[in-house]
Design an enzyme around this catalytic site. Structure first.
Site, PDB file in Angstrom:
ATOM      1  N   ASN A 192      29.703  26.837  22.073  1.00 27.28           N
ATOM      2  CA  ASN A 192      29.096  26.301  20.820  1.00 27.28           C
ATOM      3  C   ASN A 192      29.176  24.851  20.720  1.00 27.28           C
ATOM      4  O   ASN A 192      28.368  24.279  20.461  1.00 27.28           O
ATOM      5  CB  ASN A 192      29.678  26.845  19.642  1.00 27.28           C
ATOM      6  CG  ASN A 192      29.161  28.342  19.342  1.00 27.28           C
ATOM      7  OD1 ASN A 192      28.707  28.966  20.509  1.00 27.28           O
ATOM      8  ND2 ASN A 192      29.058  28.670  18.082  1.00 27.28           N
ATOM      9  N   LYS A 206      33.998  30.809  23.855  1.00 28.87           N
ATOM     10  CA  LYS A 206      32.847  30.791  23.008  1.00 28.87           C
ATOM     11  C   LYS A 206      32.789  29.596  22.292  1.00 28.87           C
ATOM     12  O   LYS A 206      31.760  28.998  21.704  1.00 28.87           O
ATOM     13  CB  LYS A 206      32.938  31.888  22.333  1.00 28.87           C
ATOM     14  CG  LYS A 206      31.744  32.009  20.942  1.00 28.87           C
ATOM     15  CD  LYS A 206      30.378  32.151  21.581  1.00 28.87           C
ATOM     16  CE  LYS A 206      29.330  32.333  20.853  1.00 28.87           C
ATOM     17  NZ  LYS A 206      29.074  31.829  19.767  1.00 28.87           N
ATOM     18  N   GLU A 235      26.537  23.630  23.156  1.00 24.99           N
ATOM     19  CA  GLU A 235      25.268  23.884  22.396  1.00 24.99           C
ATOM     20  C   GLU A 235      25.006  22.647  21.572  1.00 24.99           C
ATOM     21  O   GLU A 235      23.856  22.088  21.587  1.00 24.99           O
ATOM     22  CB  GLU A 235      25.473  25.087  21.902  1.00 24.99           C
ATOM     23  CG  GLU A 235      24.320  25.649  21.006  1.00 24.99           C
ATOM     24  CD  GLU A 235      24.685  26.904  19.959  1.00 24.99           C
ATOM     25  OE1 GLU A 235      25.055  27.811  20.683  1.00 24.99           O
ATOM     26  OE2 GLU A 235      24.514  26.940  19.021  1.00 24.99           O
ATOM     27  N   SER A 271      27.361  35.763  22.452  1.00 25.65           N
ATOM     28  CA  SER A 271      26.365  34.449  22.301  1.00 25.65           C
ATOM     29  C   SER A 271      24.911  35.116  22.660  1.00 25.65           C
ATOM     30  O   SER A 271      24.655  35.799  23.344  1.00 25.65           O
ATOM     31  CB  SER A 271      26.586  33.322  23.028  1.00 25.65           C
ATOM     32  OG  SER A 271      25.626  32.401  22.947  1.00 25.65           O
TER      33      SER A 271
END
Ligand code: 6PG
Length: 484
Positions: free
Chosen positions: A194, A190, A197, A136
């Site tokens: 996200n 990951k 995010e 990232s």
């Protein structure tokens, strides 16, 4: 390109896929003293990297896959940076057929963790290590220091880890890279990164929208408020990015750029994957889910056109104490963000149990402190929380965060109420508050739902005062309860 054959196996590792992410990763590796073999399906891109950046370190360009694999020293390490999906499978196939037992294939794309688990199992059966590795930080991070989340075997990390750690972002000398866990654990983490995010971006968006609609502020004025917030608990890269975007003036029209951007949010799928996975594991990630659905709503022209002109019966805004309202919104944003992170960590915990991964939540927070898109000051405190209590049932149960949420509550409730009264959508603010009220409730209406299920489907229920499963014979006059 002139390449001597046979190529001596001298490269420390290789990167195939010379798109921006792949070439930046390769450059980062070379700049950090690693001899990097590079390859691309069409060799023009490989040549361009050498022409433009060849002086940054030691590169070994490979024109063909044979050259590329032959240039890797043993045990070979080949990083794949191509589009997730069939392209990844194709490259894995090409590499694996040229590799030997003990070699390592690393997929640094945003792959779905179930694909990674399948690929890892297939390659393990052939003696090849497969590492699904989350990276990232976007293009700049790949070049200057990303946050790196590798899964796969402990053995592969021994060879790969030091190289990845050397190119990752660092905080106080510590690398933002660690072995996450076996097989798909790296890509899973990951994916959740996200998802978080998405939630983080959405809560910033909700704060912006409320400030704008309630106070009539301009984007530049809101940027100034966000810049102030960015000096405290909310200090984060995404807040910084938001300030930049809100300050940007469109060169063509002279308007704030945000006012000329079409309000339809795109997505490549990782938020949806996180939400789907959370549903499969029965973990409420309401913040991530609502953020993903909000993107869906924004980019649904048919529904939005169909609802144009719908009555809102919304009250007119009339905020008397502007500063108090701004502080309320800040608190609502912070509390909602804490809930979203708390839920994301719960999802990682649940997956670790389901898939047998030994994931340290403290380490995950630690490697997210720099390099990645959700990097933020408060992740230092999250690291501390999980280091102190590794099996925290939820992040917001940690005293530091609990106190923050409790302090925010009056503001949070005001903001959610006002947004409803005034007809402003605030899906993550409001669902996060509902989640908080849900988890803290002594009794939930789930008892009624169990009764309903038992009524129409004989699904049975448990009693609060006796062991076992029970069912009422609803169809009979007496409606007797029986042990099921
Ligand atoms: C990162 C980002 C990166 C990318 C997302 C964007 O960690 O570097 O998360 O992976 O920006 O894929 O995703 P959407 O296009 O779905 O917003």
């Amino acid at each position: 390109m002139a390449i001597a054959t046979p190529t001596p196996a001298s490269a420390d590792l290789g990167v195939t896929g010379m798109g921006v992410m792949g070439s930046n990763l390769a450059r980062n590796l070379a700049r950090n003293g690693h001899k990097v073999a590079i390859h691309n399906r069409t060799s023009a891109k490989t040549e361009a990297v050498i022409a433009e950046h060849g002086s940054e370190g030691e590169f070994v360009p490979g024109e063909t896959m044979d050259d590329f694999v032959a240039s890797l020293s043993s045990p070979r390490v080949a990083i794949i940076m191509v589009q997730a999906g069939p392209a990844t499978d194709a490259v894995i196939g090409e590499l694996a057929s040229r590799m030997d037992e003990g070699d390592i294939i690393v997929d640094c794309g945003n792959a779905l963790f179930t694909d990674t688990r399948r690929r890892e199992a297939d390659l393990r059966a052939r003696g090849i290590h497969f590492v699904g590795c989350g990276v990232s930080g976007g293009e700049e991070g790949a070049l200057l220091g990303p946050s790196i989340m590798p899964g796969g075997s402990v053995e592969s990390y021994k060879r790969l880890g030091p190289m990845l750690e050397s190119i990752s972002a660092h905080v106080d000398g510590e690398p933002c890279c660690t072995h996450v866990g076996a097989d798909g654990a790296g890509h899973f983490v990951k994916m959740v990164h996200n998802g978080i995010e998405y939630a983080d971006m959405q809560v910033i968006g909700e704060a912006y929208d409320l400030l704008r609609r309630a106070l009539g502020l301009t984007p530049a004025e809101i940027a100034d408020i966000f810049a102030e917030w960015n000096k405290g608990d909310l200090d984060s890269y995404l807040m910084e990015v938001s300030v930049e975007v809100l300050r940007q003036v469109d060169a063509r029209t002279g308007k704030p750029l945000v006012d000329v951007i079409v309000d339809a949010a795109g997505q490549k799928g990782t938020g949806a994957w996180t939400t789907q996975t959370a549903l499969d594991l029965s973990v409420p990630v309401t913040g991530i889910g609502e953020a993903t659905f909000a993107r869906g709503l924004s980019s649904s022209p048919i529904q939005r056109a169909g609802a144009r002109g719908f009555e809102g019966h919304a009250e007119e805004w009339n905020i008397e104490d502007r500063d108090a309202f701004i502080e309320d919104v800040r608190q609502a944003l912070y509390a909602s963000k804490l809930v979203a992170y708390s839920q994301g960590f719960n999802l990682i915990q649940a997956a670790a149990t389901e898939y047998g991964w030994d994931i340290s939540l403290a380490d995950m927070a630690r490697i997210w402190r720099a390099g990645c898109i959700i990097r933020a000051r408060f992740l230092g405190e999250v690291t501390r929380a999980y280091l102190t209590t590794p099996d925290l049932p939820l992040l917001i149960a940690d005293k530091y965060f609990y106190d923050k949420v409790v302090e925010a509550l009056p503001s949070w409730r005001r903001v959610v109420s006002l947004s409803a009264l005034h007809g402003v959508p605030a899906p993550v603010f409001s669902s996060s508050l509902s989640y908080y009220d849900g988890v803290r409730s002594e009794r939930l209406p789930a008892a009624l739902i169990q009764g309903q299920r038992d009524y129409f489907g004989a699904h049975t229920y448990k009693r609060i005062d006796a062991e076992g499963s029970f069912h009422v014979l609803w169809g009979e006059d007496e409606r007797v309860e029986v042990v099921s």
